[in-house]
Scaffold this motif. Structure first.
Motif, PDB file in Angstrom:
ATOM      1  N   ASP A 248      40.311  40.406  36.853  1.00  0.00           N
ATOM      2  CA  ASP A 248      41.213  39.695  35.939  1.00  0.00           C
ATOM      3  C   ASP A 248      42.493  40.494  35.630  1.00  0.00           C
ATOM      4  O   ASP A 248      42.427  41.708  35.423  1.00  0.00           O
ATOM      5  CB  ASP A 248      40.419  39.465  34.635  1.00  0.00           C
ATOM      6  CG  ASP A 248      41.055  38.460  33.726  1.00  0.00           C
ATOM      7  OD1 ASP A 248      42.162  37.993  34.033  1.00  0.00           O
ATOM      8  OD2 ASP A 248      40.430  38.145  32.694  1.00  0.00           O
TER       9      ASP A 248
ATOM     10  N   CYS B 208      30.326  33.528  39.016  1.00  0.00           N
ATOM     11  CA  CYS B 208      30.292  34.357  37.811  1.00  0.00           C
ATOM     12  C   CYS B 208      30.592  33.433  36.638  1.00  0.00           C
ATOM     13  O   CYS B 208      31.340  32.470  36.774  1.00  0.00           O
ATOM     14  CB  CYS B 208      31.367  35.440  37.926  1.00  0.00           C
ATOM     15  SG  CYS B 208      31.531  36.481  36.461  1.00  0.00           S
TER      16      CYS B 208
ATOM     17  N   GLY C 110      31.117  34.781  32.807  1.00  0.00           N
ATOM     18  CA  GLY C 110      30.900  35.781  31.766  1.00  0.00           C
ATOM     19  C   GLY C 110      29.603  36.516  32.065  1.00  0.00           C
ATOM     20  O   GLY C 110      28.715  36.605  31.223  1.00  0.00           O
TER      21      GLY C 110
END
Ligand code: DGJ
Length: 731
Positions: free
Chosen positions: A368, A526, A528
Motif C-alpha cells: 500500500d 487478502c 485486512g
C-alpha cells in the motif's frame, strides 16, 4: 464413481470411491434424504432405510396421505417454506402478488457426464470424463417454478459439489426470498459441531462443541466472508479424533453474505444447510429468468478430522483452484508493509530488493502507498495511478528490480474508494450509500458499488493499464472494510436486496477479466489479513494472506484452524520482525521460519537492517524452502497433535504422495522447564508401514509401522516458542 436411479424404488444412489449418498422420491413427490456416509453396496438398501417413520400430533401432512408422511417428520433433501415442513427451510419463493408459500414436487431428472457452468460464479471442475452430475427438477406446486438440484461427483474424490438453480417457468414475476446451496438432514443429532471463529488478526480459531437442541450456526452480513467466521463447518461424531471417526463437512464456495445453520429438532435429528444469507437478500425473477446459488462442497470422511481436511485440501487443489501457479513453487517474496508501512520511496524499495536478491529471495512486493497521493490510509483509494513523486517511474523501478533477477508484485485494493480521491470527485454515486442517510466510514474509506458494470469496467481498465505498463507478475488484492448501507444508485427499490450478491458477482467478474487478460498473473487474496479466506476466492487466487497477525505463535492456531478446510499451499505466511508488531512478542528467527514455511513463505521486514546472524538464517530458510516446498504444497497434511494448535505443543507433518518423504515440524508455545511432558512420543501418520524411513539429522532408521504405532521421541523443546524440524526419507 456412479450415479444410479432405480425405477423400482424411485431412488437415487450416488457412489463415490468411499461414500454413498441416497435419496428417494416420497409419496407426495417430496425428495427424501435416506443416507450419507461410508460406502454401502446394497442398491436396495432403500427398502430398509426409506420406509418407517413415526407420527406426531401437530405435524400436518399432505392431503390424501397419512400422518407418518408429514413433511415435518421425514428427513428431506430439499425443504421448502410454508407447506408442511416447519423446521428451518432451504427455499422460499414469493409471488409478486404477495403470498409466500413454496412446495417441491419431483418432476424429472437427468444424469450426465461433466457439469453445467455456474454463470458468474466460481465452480468446481474436472474433465467431463472424470465427473458425473445428477440434476433433479423439483416443481413448486404453488408458483409453478422449477428448482434444479445439482449433485456432481468426481472420479478421484468423495466430495459432492452441490448447488440449486431456480427457473421462473411461469408467466408472472417471482421473488426468491431464500435459497440455500445445500441441505443435509442427519438421522441423529449426536454430533460435535466444529467451525472457525475469530476476529481481525485472530482469524479461524477452531471451536468444537456438541450440538444442542435448537438452532445454531453463524453467518456473515458484512458483504464478504469476514474475519469472524468462515463459511464452512464440520459435524463429527463425538468420539472423532484427528484420525478416526465419522466427519461430515459443508464448505461454501462464496465470498459474500452467507449463513451456515444446524437445527436439531423435536425428534433428535439434525438439519444442516449452507448458502447465501437470506437477511437483506431477495432476487426478482421475471418470467424465463433463472437464479443460481453458489456451489457448496459436501464432504464425508470416516477417518476423523484429519481425513476430512485432507479430502478438502486435495479437492480444492485439484478441482477448485484454477491458477497455473497451484502446483508450482511460488517465488519467495519480501513484502515492504511491515518494513516501511507508508514511509518509503523508490530508493528504499530498491535497497530492500537489492538485499533480498543477495539472500536468495525471489520477488519484491510493493504494498500500500504507491499510488495517488497516498502517504497514510486517509486518501487516494480508487486513484490507481503511480505517485511519481514517491516512487518515480514504476516501469523503471520494476526493470531495475528485474535486473536483480527478482520478480515484482504490487498491492491493490480495487473495491474501495477514499473520499479524498479524484475518483470520488468524479463519481460520488459509485459508492454504496443510501441517499439522504449518513454513511459509515471504515478505515477512512468507502466501498465501491461493484454491482455496477461501469465500476468494474473502470477498475479493469485502470488496473490492467498499470499491469501492462511494467513487468508485474503478482498482485495482492486487499479489501479493508465491511459493507454497510448496501444500496446501489442505479437499481430500483424492489431490487435493492440484490445488491450484496451483485457486489460479489462484480468482484468475481473483475477477477475473471484480469485473469483472462493476464493468465499467468499470481493473485494473493487478502482482506485486512484473512477476512476473505474462502473457496470462492481460491478459484481466482491460489493463495490468500492468512492474517495481519504475523506473530509466529499466534500463527500456529490461525494456520491450523485454516487447515480444517484449506491446503497449506493456499496460506500466505511470512517471517516478520520482532518484537512482533501485533503482539510485541519476541520469537526466535528459526521458529518464525518454521511456521512461515508451512504456508507460501516469504518475509515481511526490513531486510536491510538484519544482523549478520539473521542474514545467515534467511539463507538457511531459503534453502529449506526449496528443499521442502513441494512436500508442503503437494503432500498430505497431518495434524499430529489434537486441538488445532491450542495446546502448548503443536506438531504437524506433510507426507509426499508416494509416501517416501516426510517433513515434521514441532512448535512449543509455552516452555515447561524440567517437565516430563517436554519429552513426547509423536506417532506419525500416512506412512508406508513396511518402508524404512531415515531421519536426515541423526540417521536413525525406523519402519513406517514403528513410526506410526510407537512413534519417535521428541525432546529438547523446553523453551517458550522453541521449534524443531525433522525430515525423513525412505532408504
Ligand atoms: C491489510 C493487509 O492485510 C496488510 O498486509 C497490508 O497490505 C495493509 N492492508 C495495507 O493497507
Amino acid at each position: 464413481m456412479q450415479i444410479k436411479f432405480s425405477e423400482k424404488t424411485r431412488s437415487f444412489k450416488l457412489d463415490t470411491a468411499g461414500a454413498t449418498y441416497l435419496m428417494q422420491i416420497g409419496p407426495s413427490g417430496e425428495l427424501r434424504h435416506l443416507y450419507y456416509g461410508a460406502a454401502i453396496s446394497d442398491d436396495d438398501a432403500v427398502l430398509e432405510l426409506g420406509t418407517r417413520h413415526g407420527k406426531a400430533s401437530f405435524s400436518s401432512h399432505p392431503e390424501g396421505l397419512g400422518a407418518e408422511d408429514s413433511l415435518d417428520l421425514v428427513p428431506l433433501e430439499f425443504s421448502t417454506f410454508g407447506s408442511g415442513d416447519q423446521r428451518m427451510t432451504a427455499a422460499a419463493l414469493r409471488k409478486v402478488s404477495g403470498t409466500s408459500v413454496t412446495s417441491s414436487v419431483y418432476r424429472s431428472h437427468s444424469i450426465f457426464q461433466g457439469k453445467k457452468p455456474l454463470p458468474g460464479l466460481p465452480a468446481s471442475f474436472a474433465p467431463d470424463t472424470e465427473m458425473q452430475t445428477l440434476e433433479i427438477t423439483m416443481t413448486d406446486g404453488f408458483s409453478g417454478a422449477d428448482f434444479v438440484l445439482s449433485y456432481s461427483i468426481f472420479e478421484d474424490s468423495d466430495v459432492i459439489a452441490r448447488s440449486i438453480r431456480v427457473e421462473n417457468t411461469t408467466d408472472a414475476p417471482l421473488v426468491v426470498e431464500r435459497l440455500m446451496s445445500a441441505q443435509i438432514d442427519f438421522h441423529s443429532s449426536e454430533y460435535d459441531l466444529i467451525y472457525l471463529q475469530g476476529r481481525w488478526a485472530r482469524e479461524r480459531q477452531a471451536v468444537r462443541r456438541p450440538l444442542a437442541p435448537g438452532r445454531q450456526g453463524f453467518r456473515s452480513s458484512r458483504g464478504s466472508t469476514g474475519h469472524q467466521y468462515n463459511p464452512g463447518f464440520v459435524l463429527a461424531s463425538p468420539s472423532a479424533t484427528e484420525s478416526v471417526g465419522d466427519a461430515y463437512g459443508m464448505l461454501l464456495m462464496y465470498s459474500g453474505n452467507y449463513t451456515a445453520d444446524i437445527e436439531t429438532d423435536q425428534y433428535g435429528t439434525a438439519r444442516a444447510m449452507i448458502g447465501i444469507n437470506p437477511e437483506n437478500f431477495s432476487w426478482t425473477l421475471a418470467p424465463g429468468e433463472q437464479f443460481q446459488t453458489p456451489e457448496a462442497l459436501v464432504l464425508f470422511s470416516p477417518d476423523g478430522l484429519g481425513g476430512l481436511s485432507r479430502q478438502s485440501h486435495r479437492f480444492l487443489m485439484e478441482h477448485v483452484i484454477r491458477s497455473p501457479w497451484k502446483h508450482v513453487k511460488r517465488p519467495i517474496l519480501v513484502n515492504n508493509w511491515e518494513a516501511t508501512y507508508f514511509d518509503f520511496d523508490d530508493r528504499k524499495i530498491y535497497e530492500i530488493a537489492k538485499t533480498a536478491a543477495t539472500l536468495g529471495i525471489e520477488m519484491l512486493v510493493l504494498d500500500d502507498g504507491w499510488f495517488g497521493k497516498r502517504d497514510d490510509d486517509h486518501s487516494s483509494l480508487g486513484d490507481w495511478f503511480v505517485n511519481r513523486d514517491k516512487i518515480g517511474d514504476l516501469g523503471e523501478l520494476v526493470r531495475r528490480i528485474n535486473d536483480l533477477h527478482m520478480k515484482f508484485g504490487l498491492w491493490f485494493e480495487p473495491e474501495m474508494i477514499s473520499e479524498k480521491s479524484n475518483l470520488y470527485q468524479q463519481h460520488p454515486d459509485w459508492v454504496l450509500t443510501i441517499p439522504g442517510f449518513r454513511k459509515s466510514i471504515g478505515r477512512d474509506q468507502m466501498v465501491l458499488d461493484m454491482s455496477r458494470p461501469e465500476v468494474v469496467d473502470y477498475l479493469f481498465e485502470t488496473i490492467a493499464g498499470i499491469l501492462h505498463s511494467a513487468n508485474i507478475e503478482y498482485i495482492k488484492w486487499d479489501m479493508n472494510r465491511n459493507l454497510t448501507e448496501i444500496h446501489s444508485a442505479v437499481l430500483p427499490a424492489e431490487r435493492q436486496k440484490e445488491v450484496a450478491h451483485r457486489y460479489v458477482l462484480g468482484v468475481y467478474a473483475l477477477h475473471e477479466r484480469l485473469l483472462k487478460e493476464f493468465p499467468n498473473l499470481l493473485i494473493e487474496g487478502c482482506s485486512g489479513g484473512g477476512g476473505r479466506f474462502d473457496a470462492g476466492m481460491l478459484y481466482y487466487a491460489p493463495q490468500i494472506w492468512c492474517s495481519d497477525d504475523t506473530d509466529a505463535l499466534e500463527r500456529v492456531s490461525i494456520q491450523l484452524g485454516t487447515s480444517l478446510f484449506y491446503p497449506s499451499a493456499s496460506m500466505g505466511a511470512h517471517v516478520s520482525v520482532c518484537p512482533n508488531h501485533q503482539t510485541g512478542r519476541t520469537v526466535s528467527f528459526e521458529t518464525r521460519g518454521t511456521v512461515a514455511l508451512a504456508g507460501t513463505f516469504g518475509y515481511e521486514l526490513d531486510l536491510t537492517r538484519l544482523s549478520d546472524e539473521d542474514r545467515e538464517l534467511v539463507k538457511r530458510q531459503v534453502k529449506e524452502y526449496h528443499r521442502y516446498n513441494d512436500l508442503i504444497r503437494e503432500g498430505s497434511f497431518h495434524r499430529l497433535t489434537e486441538g488445532f494448535g491450542t495446546g502448548t505443543l503443536s506438531v504437524w507433518s506433510w507426507v509426499s504422495q508416494n509416501r517416501k518423504r516426510v517433513l515434521v515440524t514441532a512448535v512449543r508455545k509455552t516452555g515447561v522447564p524440567c517437565g516430563h511432558d517436554c519429552v513426547r512420543r509423536i506417532r506419525l501418520r500416512g506412512l508406508d508401514p513396511r518402508a524404512c524411513y531415515v531421519f536426515s539429522d541423526t540417521g536413525t532408521a525406523l519402519h513406517g509401522d514403528t513410526l506410526m504405532n510407537a512413534g519417535f521421541t521428541l525432546d529438547g523443546l523446553t523453551r517458550d516458542a522453541s521449534s524443531r524440524l525433522y525430515y525423513l526419507e525412505v532408504r
